[in-house]
Write a protein that holds these residues in place. Structure first.
Motif, mmCIF file in Angstrom:
data_model
loop_
_atom_site.group_PDB
_atom_site.id
_atom_site.type_symbol
_atom_site.label_atom_id
_atom_site.label_comp_id
_atom_site.label_asym_id
_atom_site.label_seq_id
_atom_site.Cartn_x
_atom_site.Cartn_y
_atom_site.Cartn_z
ATOM 1 N N LEU A 49 0.827 -1.207 0.000
ATOM 2 C CA LEU A 49 0.000 0.000 0.000
ATOM 3 C C LEU A 49 0.864 1.261 0.000
ATOM 4 O O LEU A 49 0.475 2.282 -0.582
ATOM 5 C CB LEU A 49 -0.937 0.002 1.208
ATOM 6 C CG LEU A 49 -2.199 -0.847 1.070
ATOM 7 C CD1 LEU A 49 -2.972 -0.871 2.382
ATOM 8 C CD2 LEU A 49 -3.099 -0.329 -0.054
ATOM 9 N N GLU A 50 2.022 1.176 0.639
ATOM 10 C CA GLU A 50 2.938 2.321 0.622
ATOM 11 C C GLU A 50 3.346 2.661 -0.802
ATOM 12 O O GLU A 50 3.490 3.838 -1.161
ATOM 13 C CB GLU A 50 4.175 2.027 1.474
ATOM 14 C CG GLU A 50 3.909 2.098 2.971
ATOM 15 C CD GLU A 50 5.145 1.766 3.780
ATOM 16 O OE1 GLU A 50 6.228 1.597 3.161
ATOM 17 O OE2 GLU A 50 5.032 1.681 5.018
ATOM 18 N N GLU A 51 3.520 1.626 -1.626
ATOM 19 C CA GLU A 51 3.869 1.845 -3.033
ATOM 20 C C GLU A 51 2.758 2.584 -3.765
ATOM 21 O O GLU A 51 3.004 3.263 -4.764
ATOM 22 C CB GLU A 51 4.146 0.508 -3.720
ATOM 23 C CG GLU A 51 5.389 -0.210 -3.209
ATOM 24 C CD GLU A 51 5.557 -1.583 -3.833
ATOM 25 O OE1 GLU A 51 4.758 -1.929 -4.735
ATOM 26 O OE2 GLU A 51 6.485 -2.308 -3.421
ATOM 27 N N LYS A 52 1.535 2.445 -3.262
ATOM 28 C CA LYS A 52 0.394 3.126 -3.866
ATOM 29 C C LYS A 52 0.113 4.476 -3.202
ATOM 30 O O LYS A 52 -0.855 5.160 -3.537
ATOM 31 C CB LYS A 52 -0.860 2.244 -3.769
ATOM 32 C CG LYS A 52 -0.803 0.974 -4.610
ATOM 33 C CD LYS A 52 -2.066 0.135 -4.409
ATOM 34 C CE LYS A 52 -2.070 -1.075 -5.328
ATOM 35 N NZ LYS A 52 -2.275 -0.701 -6.761
ATOM 36 N N GLY A 53 0.945 4.823 -2.220
ATOM 37 C CA GLY A 53 0.810 6.125 -1.571
ATOM 38 C C GLY A 53 -0.081 6.149 -0.348
ATOM 39 O O GLY A 53 -0.495 7.218 0.101
ATOM 40 N N ILE A 241 -10.109 2.461 -0.260
ATOM 41 C CA ILE A 241 -10.668 1.130 0.009
ATOM 42 C C ILE A 241 -10.458 0.223 -1.204
ATOM 43 O O ILE A 241 -10.147 -0.965 -1.056
ATOM 44 C CB ILE A 241 -12.161 1.224 0.383
ATOM 45 C CG1 ILE A 241 -12.329 1.992 1.696
ATOM 46 C CG2 ILE A 241 -12.775 -0.164 0.487
ATOM 47 C CD1 ILE A 241 -11.616 1.381 2.883
ATOM 48 N N LYS A 242 -10.610 0.784 -2.389
ATOM 49 C CA LYS A 242 -10.350 -0.016 -3.594
ATOM 50 C C LYS A 242 -8.888 -0.463 -3.630
ATOM 51 O O LYS A 242 -8.595 -1.598 -4.021
ATOM 52 C CB LYS A 242 -10.712 0.789 -4.854
ATOM 53 C CG LYS A 242 -12.210 0.949 -5.051
ATOM 54 C CD LYS A 242 -12.575 1.397 -6.469
ATOM 55 C CE LYS A 242 -12.136 2.811 -6.736
ATOM 56 N NZ LYS A 242 -12.620 3.297 -8.062
ATOM 57 N N ALA A 243 -7.984 0.410 -3.206
ATOM 58 C CA ALA A 243 -6.558 0.053 -3.168
ATOM 59 C C ALA A 243 -6.313 -1.052 -2.143
ATOM 60 O O ALA A 243 -5.562 -2.002 -2.397
ATOM 61 C CB ALA A 243 -5.725 1.286 -2.829
ATOM 62 N N LEU A 244 -6.961 -0.955 -0.986
ATOM 63 C CA LEU A 244 -6.817 -1.966 0.061
ATOM 64 C C LEU A 244 -7.268 -3.342 -0.430
ATOM 65 O O LEU A 244 -6.552 -4.339 -0.276
ATOM 66 C CB LEU A 244 -7.632 -1.558 1.288
ATOM 67 C CG LEU A 244 -7.733 -2.584 2.424
ATOM 68 C CD1 LEU A 244 -6.368 -2.826 3.061
ATOM 69 C CD2 LEU A 244 -8.743 -2.117 3.472
ATOM 70 N N VAL A 245 -8.448 -3.394 -1.023
ATOM 71 C CA VAL A 245 -8.989 -4.666 -1.503
ATOM 72 C C VAL A 245 -8.147 -5.227 -2.648
ATOM 73 O O VAL A 245 -7.872 -6.430 -2.712
ATOM 74 C CB VAL A 245 -10.459 -4.497 -1.935
ATOM 75 C CG1 VAL A 245 -10.985 -5.766 -2.586
ATOM 76 C CG2 VAL A 245 -11.328 -4.120 -0.733
ATOM 77 N N GLU A 246 -7.722 -4.355 -3.517
ATOM 78 C CA GLU A 246 -6.904 -4.793 -4.653
ATOM 79 C C GLU A 246 -5.620 -5.470 -4.177
ATOM 80 O O GLU A 246 -5.231 -6.527 -4.689
ATOM 81 C CB GLU A 246 -6.551 -3.584 -5.538
ATOM 82 C CG GLU A 246 -5.699 -3.939 -6.750
ATOM 83 C CD GLU A 246 -5.314 -2.721 -7.580
ATOM 84 O OE1 GLU A 246 -4.373 -2.838 -8.385
ATOM 85 O OE2 GLU A 246 -5.941 -1.659 -7.409
ATOM 86 N N VAL A 247 -4.980 -4.897 -3.170
ATOM 87 C CA VAL A 247 -3.742 -5.468 -2.659
ATOM 88 C C VAL A 247 -4.014 -6.792 -1.930
ATOM 89 O O VAL A 247 -3.279 -7.772 -2.095
ATOM 90 C CB VAL A 247 -3.026 -4.464 -1.732
ATOM 91 C CG1 VAL A 247 -1.873 -5.148 -1.008
ATOM 92 C CG2 VAL A 247 -2.517 -3.277 -2.529
#
Length: 270
Positions: A49-53, A241-247
């Motif tokens: 997630l850090e990579e996604k900011g 939240i979309k980033a969380l689920v995606e990861v």
């Protein structure tokens, strides 16, 4: 007039600062989770997630009630500990406006016994200890029916079956369903019943091996029991939240689950 203009300017400035604060918060994802395996899995998610900011904060809960209360009160952005039937039961009971943002893994329930090495060995009138969580009763009874110990009434929806739906019980099994799920491992260690049905997350947390210690294990093909990310309705479409689920659903995290838990926790199909 100058005082009014100064007051308006102050309000505008305060609003701008508040907006900036919210913008910063949007880069922080606060998730409530059970310690094992949920919080452990989330620790693996942090660098991705850090990579996604985004910065991920994990808040651990050891019960099934507080994570939803905390989500309702806005103390966390999401929680990760429950499956769909439990979420639906909580929504019905408390009126939560929550939705499933995405499934992550399945934790098969196991049957544990200190005295018997198979279900067939269970004696007449054996005491079966199960969680007080009604949302788990259907899956537990379905497991026992699948193994030939009981029969449920025809037409009963398996996911919502209760003890009252048992129509055949050849061994006259006695069901005890007044123990909270986190305490089931204590009941097992204290040899309080002939068999105890324990969720894999609590078994892992107690140092048990859910892949090898049970005398029987629930089939992993139980899609309704996928552990999920729950959020307030509308938040499922937010970028964080979309980033969380995606990861969590990424190949890297799903592989971590497979490799780290050896069948005790199973990646969910997307």
């Amino acid at each position: 007039m100058k005082k009014i203009l100064s007051l308006v300017a102050g309000i505008v400035l305060t609003g701008a600062l508040t907006a900036c604060g919210n913008g910063t918060d949007e880069k922080v994802i606060k998730v409530g989770a059970s310690p094992v395996p949920h919080a452990e899995i989330l620790e693996q998610v942090k660098p991705l997630l850090e990579e996604k900011g985004y910065e991920l904060e994990v808040v651990e809960f050891t019960d099934y009630i507080l994570p939803n209360k905390s989500l309702e009160e806005g103390e966390i952005d999401a929680n990760y500990f429950q499956h769909v039937p439990y979420l639906n039961a909580q929504i019905a009971e408390h009126g939560y406006d929550f939705v499933n943002a995405g499934g992550v893994h399945i934790e098969p329930i196991g049957v544990y016994s200190k005295n018997y090495s198979s279900l067939e060995e269970l004696p007449e009138g054996a005491t079966i200890i199960m969680s007080s969580s009604v949302a788990d009763h259907g899956r537990i009874l379905s497991l026992l029916e699948e193994k030939g110990l009981i029969k449920l009434a025809d037409g009963v929806e398996k996911i919502s079956a209760t003890i009252d739906d048992v129509v055949e019980n050849p061994k006259n099994l006695e069901f005890v369903a007044d123990i909270e799920a986190p305490l089931l491992t204590k009941a097992y260690e204290n040899n309080e019943g002939d068999a105890v049905l324990i969720n894999a997350n609590f078994a892992l947390d107690a140092g048990l091996d859910p892949a090898n210690d049970p005398i029987a294990v629930e089939s992993p093909d139980n899609n309704p029991y996928v552990n999920l990310i729950a959020v307030k309705k509308g938040d499922e479409s937010s970028e964080k939240i979309k980033a969380l689920v995606e990861v969590l659903q990424s190949e890297e995290i799903q592989s971590f689950i497979s490799e780290n838990y050896s069948g005790a926790v199973i990646p969910a199909a997307k």
